[in-house]
Motif scaffolding. Structure first.
Motif, PDB file in Angstrom:
ATOM      1  N   SER A 133      77.289  81.301  62.022  1.00 24.45           N
ATOM      2  CA  SER A 133      77.755  80.152  61.244  1.00 24.45           C
ATOM      3  C   SER A 133      76.675  79.093  61.140  1.00 24.45           C
ATOM      4  O   SER A 133      76.023  78.761  62.120  1.00 24.45           O
ATOM      5  CB  SER A 133      79.006  79.549  61.894  1.00 24.45           C
ATOM      6  N   HIS A 134      76.494  78.565  59.917  1.00 17.72           N
ATOM      7  CA  HIS A 134      75.544  77.493  59.681  1.00 17.72           C
ATOM      8  C   HIS A 134      76.264  76.238  59.196  1.00 17.72           C
ATOM      9  O   HIS A 134      75.666  75.380  58.579  1.00 17.72           O
ATOM     10  CB  HIS A 134      74.499  77.930  58.652  1.00 17.72           C
ATOM     11  N   VAL A 135      77.570  76.170  59.459  1.00  8.71           N
ATOM     12  CA  VAL A 135      78.344  75.021  59.012  1.00  8.71           C
ATOM     13  C   VAL A 135      78.936  74.324  60.235  1.00  8.71           C
ATOM     14  O   VAL A 135      79.101  74.919  61.292  1.00  8.71           O
ATOM     15  CB  VAL A 135      79.487  75.450  58.054  1.00  8.71           C
ATOM     16  N   PRO A 136      79.254  73.039  60.127  1.00 11.82           N
ATOM     17  CA  PRO A 136      79.813  72.331  61.279  1.00 11.82           C
ATOM     18  C   PRO A 136      81.188  72.861  61.638  1.00 11.82           C
ATOM     19  O   PRO A 136      81.928  73.360  60.792  1.00 11.82           O
ATOM     20  CB  PRO A 136      79.894  70.883  60.773  1.00 11.82           C
ATOM     21  N   ASP A 188      92.747  59.496  53.857  1.00 11.34           N
ATOM     22  CA  ASP A 188      93.177  58.560  52.818  1.00 11.34           C
ATOM     23  C   ASP A 188      93.705  59.304  51.592  1.00 11.34           C
ATOM     24  O   ASP A 188      94.700  58.893  50.976  1.00 11.34           O
ATOM     25  CB  ASP A 188      92.005  57.659  52.403  1.00 11.34           C
ATOM     26  N   ALA A 189      93.043  60.418  51.249  1.00 10.02           N
ATOM     27  CA  ALA A 189      93.503  61.208  50.107  1.00 10.02           C
ATOM     28  C   ALA A 189      94.881  61.799  50.376  1.00 10.02           C
ATOM     29  O   ALA A 189      95.735  61.852  49.482  1.00 10.02           O
ATOM     30  CB  ALA A 189      92.499  62.316  49.812  1.00 10.02           C
ATOM     31  N   ARG A 190      95.122  62.226  51.601  1.00  8.77           N
ATOM     32  CA  ARG A 190      96.423  62.812  51.938  1.00  8.77           C
ATOM     33  C   ARG A 190      97.549  61.802  51.810  1.00  8.77           C
ATOM     34  O   ARG A 190      98.688  62.169  51.493  1.00  8.77           O
ATOM     35  CB  ARG A 190      96.376  63.390  53.358  1.00  8.77           C
ATOM     36  N   LEU A 191      97.251  60.535  52.067  1.00  8.53           N
ATOM     37  CA  LEU A 191      98.282  59.511  51.958  1.00  8.53           C
ATOM     38  C   LEU A 191      98.748  59.314  50.523  1.00  8.53           C
ATOM     39  O   LEU A 191      99.885  58.876  50.289  1.00  8.53           O
ATOM     40  CB  LEU A 191      97.751  58.176  52.511  1.00  8.53           C
ATOM     41  N   SER A 192      97.886  59.622  49.558  1.00  5.03           N
ATOM     42  CA  SER A 192      98.230  59.379  48.153  1.00  5.03           C
ATOM     43  C   SER A 192      98.567  60.658  47.388  1.00  5.03           C
ATOM     44  O   SER A 192      98.871  60.599  46.197  1.00  5.03           O
ATOM     45  CB  SER A 192      97.062  58.670  47.450  1.00  5.03           C
ATOM     46  N   VAL A 193      98.507  61.805  48.058  1.00  2.00           N
ATOM     47  CA  VAL A 193      98.770  63.091  47.399  1.00  2.00           C
ATOM     48  C   VAL A 193      99.956  63.755  48.078  1.00  2.00           C
ATOM     49  O   VAL A 193      99.960  63.927  49.288  1.00  2.00           O
ATOM     50  CB  VAL A 193      97.530  64.014  47.485  1.00  2.00           C
ATOM     51  N   ARG A 194     100.954  64.134  47.300  1.00  2.00           N
ATOM     52  CA  ARG A 194     102.135  64.803  47.846  1.00  2.00           C
ATOM     53  C   ARG A 194     101.875  66.303  47.890  1.00  2.00           C
ATOM     54  O   ARG A 194     102.210  67.051  46.981  1.00  2.00           O
ATOM     55  CB  ARG A 194     103.361  64.491  46.992  1.00  2.00           C
ATOM     56  N   GLY A 195     101.267  66.747  48.960  1.00  2.00           N
ATOM     57  CA  GLY A 195     100.916  68.155  49.116  1.00  2.00           C
ATOM     58  C   GLY A 195      99.813  68.287  50.148  1.00  2.00           C
ATOM     59  O   GLY A 195      99.368  67.295  50.734  1.00  2.00           O
ATOM     60  N   GLY A 196      99.381  69.510  50.383  1.00  2.00           N
ATOM     61  CA  GLY A 196      98.346  69.750  51.369  1.00  2.00           C
ATOM     62  C   GLY A 196      96.955  69.504  50.811  1.00  2.00           C
ATOM     63  O   GLY A 196      96.670  69.852  49.667  1.00  2.00           O
ATOM     64  N   VAL A 197      96.096  68.905  51.624  1.00  2.00           N
ATOM     65  CA  VAL A 197      94.689  68.716  51.258  1.00  2.00           C
ATOM     66  C   VAL A 197      93.847  69.332  52.371  1.00  2.00           C
ATOM     67  O   VAL A 197      93.989  68.960  53.539  1.00  2.00           O
ATOM     68  CB  VAL A 197      94.335  67.230  51.080  1.00  2.00           C
ATOM     69  N   HIS A 198      92.986  70.278  51.996  1.00  2.00           N
ATOM     70  CA  HIS A 198      92.199  71.034  52.970  1.00  2.00           C
ATOM     71  C   HIS A 198      90.722  70.981  52.599  1.00  2.00           C
ATOM     72  O   HIS A 198      90.370  70.913  51.415  1.00  2.00           O
ATOM     73  CB  HIS A 198      92.639  72.503  53.009  1.00  2.00           C
ATOM     74  N   VAL A 199      89.865  71.060  53.613  1.00  6.77           N
ATOM     75  CA  VAL A 199      88.420  71.094  53.403  1.00  6.77           C
ATOM     76  C   VAL A 199      87.870  72.380  54.017  1.00  6.77           C
ATOM     77  O   VAL A 199      88.185  72.710  55.169  1.00  6.77           O
ATOM     78  CB  VAL A 199      87.719  69.881  54.035  1.00  6.77           C
ATOM     79  N   ALA A 200      87.050  73.093  53.246  1.00  7.24           N
ATOM     80  CA  ALA A 200      86.443  74.334  53.730  1.00  7.24           C
ATOM     81  C   ALA A 200      84.950  74.315  53.458  1.00  7.24           C
ATOM     82  O   ALA A 200      84.474  73.651  52.535  1.00  7.24           O
ATOM     83  CB  ALA A 200      87.072  75.548  53.044  1.00  7.24           C
ATOM     84  N   ALA A 201      84.206  75.037  54.278  1.00  8.63           N
ATOM     85  CA  ALA A 201      82.772  75.229  54.069  1.00  8.63           C
ATOM     86  C   ALA A 201      82.511  76.717  53.889  1.00  8.63           C
ATOM     87  O   ALA A 201      83.239  77.564  54.420  1.00  8.63           O
ATOM     88  CB  ALA A 201      81.980  74.688  55.254  1.00  8.63           C
ATOM     89  N   TYR A 202      81.478  77.042  53.122  1.00  3.84           N
ATOM     90  CA  TYR A 202      81.119  78.423  52.846  1.00  3.84           C
ATOM     91  C   TYR A 202      79.791  78.752  53.518  1.00  3.84           C
ATOM     92  O   TYR A 202      78.830  77.984  53.431  1.00  3.84           O
ATOM     93  CB  TYR A 202      80.983  78.666  51.337  1.00  3.84           C
ATOM     94  N   ASP A 203      79.766  79.881  54.191  1.00  4.08           N
ATOM     95  CA  ASP A 203      78.541  80.370  54.816  1.00  4.08           C
ATOM     96  C   ASP A 203      78.388  81.817  54.384  1.00  4.08           C
ATOM     97  O   ASP A 203      78.983  82.713  54.968  1.00  4.08           O
ATOM     98  CB  ASP A 203      78.645  80.252  56.339  1.00  4.08           C
ATOM     99  N   ASP A 204      77.584  82.031  53.335  1.00  2.00           N
ATOM    100  CA  ASP A 204      77.504  83.334  52.684  1.00  2.00           C
ATOM    101  C   ASP A 204      78.912  83.680  52.201  1.00  2.00           C
ATOM    102  O   ASP A 204      79.512  82.925  51.453  1.00  2.00           O
ATOM    103  CB  ASP A 204      76.927  84.372  53.633  1.00  2.00           C
ATOM    104  N   ARG A 205      79.500  84.806  52.617  1.00  2.25           N
ATOM    105  CA  ARG A 205      80.842  85.178  52.165  1.00  2.25           C
ATOM    106  C   ARG A 205      81.901  84.814  53.203  1.00  2.25           C
ATOM    107  O   ARG A 205      83.014  85.318  53.171  1.00  2.25           O
ATOM    108  CB  ARG A 205      80.903  86.671  51.849  1.00  2.25           C
TER     109      ARG A 205
END
Length: 240
Positions: A92-95, A108-125
């Protein structure tokens, strides 16, 4: 209740067991090569194994979650254990997680969005969820690893790595036109997901910011898309 597998006797390897292990690994390789939905009969013919032996190996691999049955029970596909092994083997080369400032932007984005908010990183595939919405957990991380084309984050990853398949081609066209990728879950028609890229300074895609929620918000969410893109611009430097 204790896991039944934990109570299995730990007998020493017999002379015949290495061959059985090799056969099981060969079945896994064949399922990966032939693709999701391959049947026991197809595997038996492909590998030259007796039908009874093939069924026995398949049942063992399903029991240990290296394979799963397709929804109609007619075939097999790779299971969660395979995805876990692949993720563990890949460097892995991502945090491992987002820094505090980036997490604050996402919160902050989750407070204003009615739904799930997720963050992902890509390391090759390899796709790594860096910040999963605790109130709306990701529906099926194992399936995301096995079948990325079913999820907006997965399609975005295929675009990022330059995949030549139809899902990536369609995703690249959609991304160029709208700035995001949408997918509707056909197994749960009321829901869908939308992903926007986290771009490196050279324009490449290092990860994705995704929304999951009601289908109508995914398909008609131009305002939502614009909001996610603004958040992605703020989060991207912490992922790249």
């Amino acid at each position: 209740m204790a896991d039944a597998r934990a109570s299995r006797p730990q007998a020493a390897l017999s002379a015949r067991q290495p061959r059985a292990i090799h056969s099981a690994l060969t079945v896994l390789e064949a399922v990966a090569e032939l693709g999701a939905g391959v049947t026991a009969r197809e595997l038996s013919e492909r590998l030259g194994l007796p039908r009874a032996t093939t069924y026995r190996l398949l049942n063992l691999l399903v029991e240990d979650e290296y394979l799963v049955r397709t929804p109609d029970l007619s075939g097999f596909t790779l299971g969660a254990k395979v995805a876990q092994l692949a993720a563990a083997a890949a460097p892995s080369h991502v945090p491992a997680r987002l820094p505090t400032l980036a997490r604050d932007l996402v919160a902050d984005a989750r407070l204003s969005v009615r739904g799930g908010v997720h963050v992902a990183a890509y390391d090759d595939r390899r796709l790594q969820l860096l910040d999963e919405d605790p109130d709306f957990p990701f529906s099926d991380p194992a399936r995301l690893a096995r079948e990325p084309e079913r999820f907006a984050l997965g399609v975005l990853m295929l675009v990022a790595v330059g995949d030549n398949g139809p899902a990536a081609s369609a995703g690249a066209a959609e991304l160029a036109q709208s700035g995001g990728i949408r997918r509707v879950d056909m197994t749960s028609p009321g829901y869908g997901c939308l992903a926007v890229p986290l771009r490196r300074s050279d324009g490449g895609i290092a990860g994705g910011l995704a929304f999951s929620g009601p289908r109508h918000r995914v398909l008609d969410g131009d305002d939502l898309l614009a909001r996610l893109r603004r958040v992605a611009d703020g989060v991207a430097p912490y992922v790249t």
